[in-house]
Design a protein around this motif. Structure first.
Motif, PDB file in Angstrom:
ATOM      1  N   ALA A 147       0.833  -1.209   0.000  1.00  0.00           N
ATOM      2  CA  ALA A 147       0.000   0.000   0.000  1.00  0.00           C
ATOM      3  C   ALA A 147       0.862   1.250   0.000  1.00  0.00           C
ATOM      4  N   LEU A 148       1.986   1.235   0.733  1.00  0.00           N
ATOM      5  CA  LEU A 148       2.899   2.379   0.721  1.00  0.00           C
ATOM      6  C   LEU A 148       3.466   2.606  -0.680  1.00  0.00           C
ATOM      7  N   ASP A 149       3.748   1.520  -1.400  1.00  0.00           N
ATOM      8  CA  ASP A 149       4.257   1.655  -2.770  1.00  0.00           C
ATOM      9  C   ASP A 149       3.271   2.385  -3.662  1.00  0.00           C
ATOM     10  N   GLU A 150       2.012   2.151  -3.448  1.00  0.00           N
ATOM     11  CA  GLU A 150       0.992   2.787  -4.282  1.00  0.00           C
ATOM     12  C   GLU A 150       0.919   4.290  -4.024  1.00  0.00           C
ATOM     13  N   ASP A 151       1.327   4.724  -2.811  1.00  0.00           N
ATOM     14  CA  ASP A 151       1.244   6.146  -2.451  1.00  0.00           C
ATOM     15  C   ASP A 151       2.594   6.846  -2.515  1.00  0.00           C
ATOM     16  N   SER A 152       3.642   6.139  -3.003  1.00  0.00           N
ATOM     17  CA  SER A 152       4.981   6.738  -3.024  1.00  0.00           C
ATOM     18  C   SER A 152       5.650   6.449  -4.359  1.00  0.00           C
ATOM     19  N   ASP A 153       6.980   6.514  -4.359  1.00  0.00           N
ATOM     20  CA  ASP A 153       7.733   6.251  -5.582  1.00  0.00           C
ATOM     21  C   ASP A 153       7.833   4.770  -5.901  1.00  0.00           C
ATOM     22  N   GLY A 154       7.313   3.918  -5.036  1.00  0.00           N
ATOM     23  CA  GLY A 154       7.252   2.504  -5.333  1.00  0.00           C
ATOM     24  C   GLY A 154       8.528   1.746  -5.117  1.00  0.00           C
ATOM     25  N   TRP A 155       9.292   2.073  -4.054  1.00  0.00           N
ATOM     26  CA  TRP A 155      10.564   1.378  -3.838  1.00  0.00           C
ATOM     27  C   TRP A 155      10.549   0.473  -2.614  1.00  0.00           C
ATOM     28  N   TYR A 156       9.485   0.503  -1.824  1.00  0.00           N
ATOM     29  CA  TYR A 156       9.446  -0.263  -0.579  1.00  0.00           C
ATOM     30  C   TYR A 156       9.585  -1.783  -0.835  1.00  0.00           C
ATOM     31  N   VAL A 157       8.712  -2.324  -1.656  1.00  0.00           N
ATOM     32  CA  VAL A 157       8.701  -3.774  -1.894  1.00  0.00           C
ATOM     33  C   VAL A 157       9.990  -4.211  -2.593  1.00  0.00           C
ATOM     34  N   ASP A 158      10.447  -3.449  -3.585  1.00  0.00           N
ATOM     35  CA  ASP A 158      11.668  -3.816  -4.307  1.00  0.00           C
ATOM     36  C   ASP A 158      12.885  -3.808  -3.384  1.00  0.00           C
ATOM     37  N   THR A 159      12.932  -2.831  -2.501  1.00  0.00           N
ATOM     38  CA  THR A 159      14.059  -2.744  -1.559  1.00  0.00           C
ATOM     39  C   THR A 159      14.095  -3.960  -0.639  1.00  0.00           C
ATOM     40  N   LEU A 160      12.951  -4.321  -0.071  1.00  0.00           N
ATOM     41  CA  LEU A 160      12.899  -5.486   0.808  1.00  0.00           C
ATOM     42  C   LEU A 160      13.273  -6.762   0.047  1.00  0.00           C
ATOM     43  N   TYR A 161      12.802  -6.877  -1.189  1.00  0.00           N
ATOM     44  CA  TYR A 161      13.075  -8.074  -1.998  1.00  0.00           C
ATOM     45  C   TYR A 161      14.576  -8.265  -2.205  1.00  0.00           C
ATOM     46  N   GLU A 162      15.267  -7.214  -2.643  1.00  0.00           N
ATOM     47  CA  GLU A 162      16.696  -7.351  -2.907  1.00  0.00           C
ATOM     48  C   GLU A 162      17.490  -7.513  -1.604  1.00  0.00           C
ATOM     49  N   TRP A 163      17.043  -6.885  -0.513  1.00  0.00           N
ATOM     50  CA  TRP A 163      17.724  -7.033   0.779  1.00  0.00           C
ATOM     51  C   TRP A 163      17.643  -8.479   1.260  1.00  0.00           C
ATOM     52  N   LEU A 164      16.475  -9.101   1.072  1.00  0.00           N
ATOM     53  CA  LEU A 164      16.307 -10.501   1.455  1.00  0.00           C
ATOM     54  C   LEU A 164      17.074 -11.447   0.532  1.00  0.00           C
ATOM     55  N   ARG A 165      17.186 -11.084  -0.735  1.00  0.00           N
ATOM     56  CA  ARG A 165      17.908 -11.931  -1.698  1.00  0.00           C
ATOM     57  C   ARG A 165      19.418 -11.883  -1.470  1.00  0.00           C
ATOM     58  N   HIS A 166      19.934 -10.824  -0.889  1.00  0.00           N
ATOM     59  CA  HIS A 166      21.376 -10.669  -0.674  1.00  0.00           C
ATOM     60  C   HIS A 166      21.642 -10.470   0.820  1.00  0.00           C
ATOM     61  N   PRO A 167      21.399 -11.502   1.627  1.00  0.00           N
ATOM     62  CA  PRO A 167      21.555 -11.338   3.083  1.00  0.00           C
ATOM     63  C   PRO A 167      23.002 -11.023   3.467  1.00  0.00           C
ATOM     64  N   GLY A 168      23.158  -9.968   4.279  1.00  0.00           N
ATOM     65  CA  GLY A 168      24.483  -9.586   4.749  1.00  0.00           C
ATOM     66  C   GLY A 168      25.353  -8.937   3.695  1.00  0.00           C
ATOM     67  N   ASP A 169      24.812  -8.588   2.540  1.00  0.00           N
ATOM     68  CA  ASP A 169      25.613  -7.988   1.460  1.00  0.00           C
ATOM     69  C   ASP A 169      24.873  -6.770   0.901  1.00  0.00           C
ATOM     70  N   PRO A 170      24.897  -5.650   1.652  1.00  0.00           N
ATOM     71  CA  PRO A 170      24.160  -4.465   1.199  1.00  0.00           C
ATOM     72  C   PRO A 170      24.675  -3.903  -0.116  1.00  0.00           C
ATOM     73  N   ARG A 171      25.965  -4.093  -0.397  1.00  0.00           N
ATOM     74  CA  ARG A 171      26.489  -3.583  -1.662  1.00  0.00           C
ATOM     75  C   ARG A 171      25.849  -4.314  -2.862  1.00  0.00           C
ATOM     76  N   ALA A 172      25.729  -5.648  -2.764  1.00  0.00           N
ATOM     77  CA  ALA A 172      25.099  -6.405  -3.845  1.00  0.00           C
ATOM     78  C   ALA A 172      23.631  -6.040  -3.993  1.00  0.00           C
ATOM     79  N   ALA A 173      22.947  -5.863  -2.856  1.00  0.00           N
ATOM     80  CA  ALA A 173      21.536  -5.478  -2.912  1.00  0.00           C
ATOM     81  C   ALA A 173      21.376  -4.103  -3.530  1.00  0.00           C
ATOM     82  N   ALA A 174      22.247  -3.170  -3.154  1.00  0.00           N
ATOM     83  CA  ALA A 174      22.184  -1.824  -3.722  1.00  0.00           C
ATOM     84  C   ALA A 174      22.475  -1.850  -5.212  1.00  0.00           C
ATOM     85  N   ALA A 175      23.451  -2.689  -5.630  1.00  0.00           N
ATOM     86  CA  ALA A 175      23.782  -2.783  -7.057  1.00  0.00           C
ATOM     87  C   ALA A 175      22.594  -3.313  -7.854  1.00  0.00           C
TER      88      ALA A 175
END
Length: 508
Positions: free
Chosen positions: A437-465
């Protein structure tokens, strides 16, 4: 005896097309011509050529007359064959309607139909042993006698179908053509630069090409056409310009060659349809693998089913692409791979030992999407086909990099995809709905950010890339996500559940 459908199959779709089939007499006995102003006698099983039909009224009357006397079919040219009144009359009279190509000459069609009937009546193992090119080689010799020069008969793709004797009087280009059974690329380029193929497509009766600087001797070329379609050409190696009367005599042999080419193509089309039906039955799990292996001479050992997405390419026409791909799949791969078409997708059964790699290299640069199932015994081809379909669906969805996917190479993506399908009903459970719901009212980065953070545990650089942002931006966004999400991200099960939901969202 031969059926009406058999006659149409042998003549081929270039000339004949069944518009309506209501006949009670499918066995064809003869071909007759209805002449203007005459009531020609019609017998049971006749194919009746409506040469004198001038309008819809004439066509309806002819159909009624033929139906009353048990004719198998009435042959009409456009637009009469497709008129509603004619089709209605055919249904009532219980007679078939066959449309003749508008550019086909009636005299040639009569000759071709009668030759088909004669061949069916006199067909034997001895005549079959002659092979599909026997008559063409004799025709090449006959054409060579007319022009007094060695001749080749080639199809529309410059492949040699037959050649005459006396080829020792030619040049290296002709020798290379016969040895390779097609015109070499460099020779094609030279003739193309001189406009030869452009002239062939324009409808010229004969084309003379003078001698070339590289020693290539002059050529007299005659296009082979039927119904406006270019079927191929005849090439004579001549010493120089040819007198008009001799050139005309050479051109006069083209219609006879055209009829033989059409018969050959119809025979090949019939064999190809038979092969396609056999392969289709095995891929659907209803046919006999032993029968397919015996009739199609499949190589021993494991095979793969290769799926080629024809609809994913070419705005010029899917049918033309389909034919081109079939041709590419059935050339240069040792034993011919068995090919069929289902729901717009081409399927080829190829031996895993060498055949698959050749198919892969053949199609990888053609713009199509190509997927292959795992290697299996012939009895398990239905499973390999299902795997090829699954890998093809990943290519279509852009979930794996194309254009070629091998089922066993994309297993990780397949696992996630299957899990996502199975988890389709879990995406609305838990705290993820608030984040969406927050994504619908914002720039839409909440869900994508959580997805990549979970996919790259302990590696914020890879998630950011993966998000194409700076690691500090990722940390800031994750602080916002954590604050908005009513869940403890330090719990392994919570992280796994959220990742499962996010995968399901993306891959459904």
């Amino acid at each position: 005896m031969i059926t009406m459908q058999g006659v149409v199959d042998r003549v081929g779709p270039t000339l004949l097309r069944i518009i309506a089939d209501h006949t009670e007499h499918p066995q064809v006995t003869d071909v007759i011509i209805v002449e203007a102003g005459k009531r020609t006698p019609v017998a049971t099983g006749d194919l009746v050529l409506g040469i004198a039909v001038a309008g819809a009224t004439d066509a309806v009357e002819l159909v009624r007359h033929c139906g009353a006397h048990g004719a198998a079919a009435v042959l009409l040219k456009p637009p009469h064959a497709t008129r509603n009144a004619v089709k209605t009359a055919a249904q009532r009279a219980k007679v078939a309607i066959i449309e003749v190509h508008t550019g086909a000459a009636w005299a040639q069609l009569v000759w071709l139909l009668r030759s088909v009937l004669d061949a069916a009546a006199d067909e034997s193992d001895a005549s079959r042993a002659e092979g599909p090119f026997g008559d063409l080689f004799r025709l090449a010799d006959a054409a060579a006698a007319v022009i007094d020069a060695p001749v080749t008969i080639e199809d529309a793709n410059s492949r040699v179908l037959a050649y005459s004797a006396r080829q020792d009087r030619t040049d290296p280009a002709r020798v290379s053509t016969i040895m390779g059974r097609r015109v070499p690329d460099d020779v094609l380029a030279r003739f193309r630069s001189r406009g030869v193929f452009r002239e062939l497509s324009r409808g010229r009766t004969t084309i003379f090409v003078p001698a070339q600087r590289d020693g290539t001797l002059p050529r007299l070329i005659v296009p082979i056409r039927m119904g406006g379609e270019l079927l191929g050409s005849m090439w004579a190696v001549v010493p120089g310009p040819v007198p008009d009367d001799r050139a005309a005599a050479f051109a006069d042999t083209a219609p006879v060659v055209a009829l033989h080419l059409l018969r050959r193509r119809a025979r090949e089309d019939s064999e190809r349809r038979r092969s396609a039906e056999l392969i289709r039955s095995v891929l659907e799990g209803t046919g006999s693998a032993r029968l397919v292996a015996a009739e199609l001479d499949l190589a021993p050992g494991e095979h793969r089913v290769v799926a080629v997405d024809v609809q994913a390419q070419d705005p010029l026409g899917a049918e033309g692409v389909r034919l081109a791909l079939v041709q590419r799949l059935t050339e240069g791969i040792g034993r011919r791979p068995a090919v069929t078409d289902m729901h717009g997708v081409l399927y080829a059964v190829v031996p895993d030992d060498g055949g698959w790699e050749q198919v892969r290299s053949t199609l990888a640069t053609g713009g199509a999407l190509v997927a292959a199932g795992s290697p299996v015994e012939l009895a398990d081809l239905a499973r390999s086909r299902a795997e090829a379909d699954e890998a093809l669906s990943l290519l279509r969805a852009g979930l794996v990099d194309g254009p070629v996917a091998l089922h066993e190479d994309v297993w990780a993506v397949l696992v996630l995809h299957r899990a996502a399908v199975a988890a389709a009903g879990v995406t609305a459970i838990g705290p993820l709905a608030a984040l969406r719901a927050l994504d619908e009212d914002s720039d839409g980065w909440y869900v994508d950010t959580l997805y990549e953070w979970l996919r790259h545990p302990g590696d914020p650089r890879a998630a950011a890339a993966a998000l194409n942002i700076h690691p500090n931006t990722l940390r800031y966004r994750m602080s916002r996500v954590t604050g908005a999400l009513d869940a403890d991200l330090t719990e392994p099960d919570v992280r796994l559940a959220l990742l499962t939901q996010l995968v399901a969202l993306r891959w459904q």
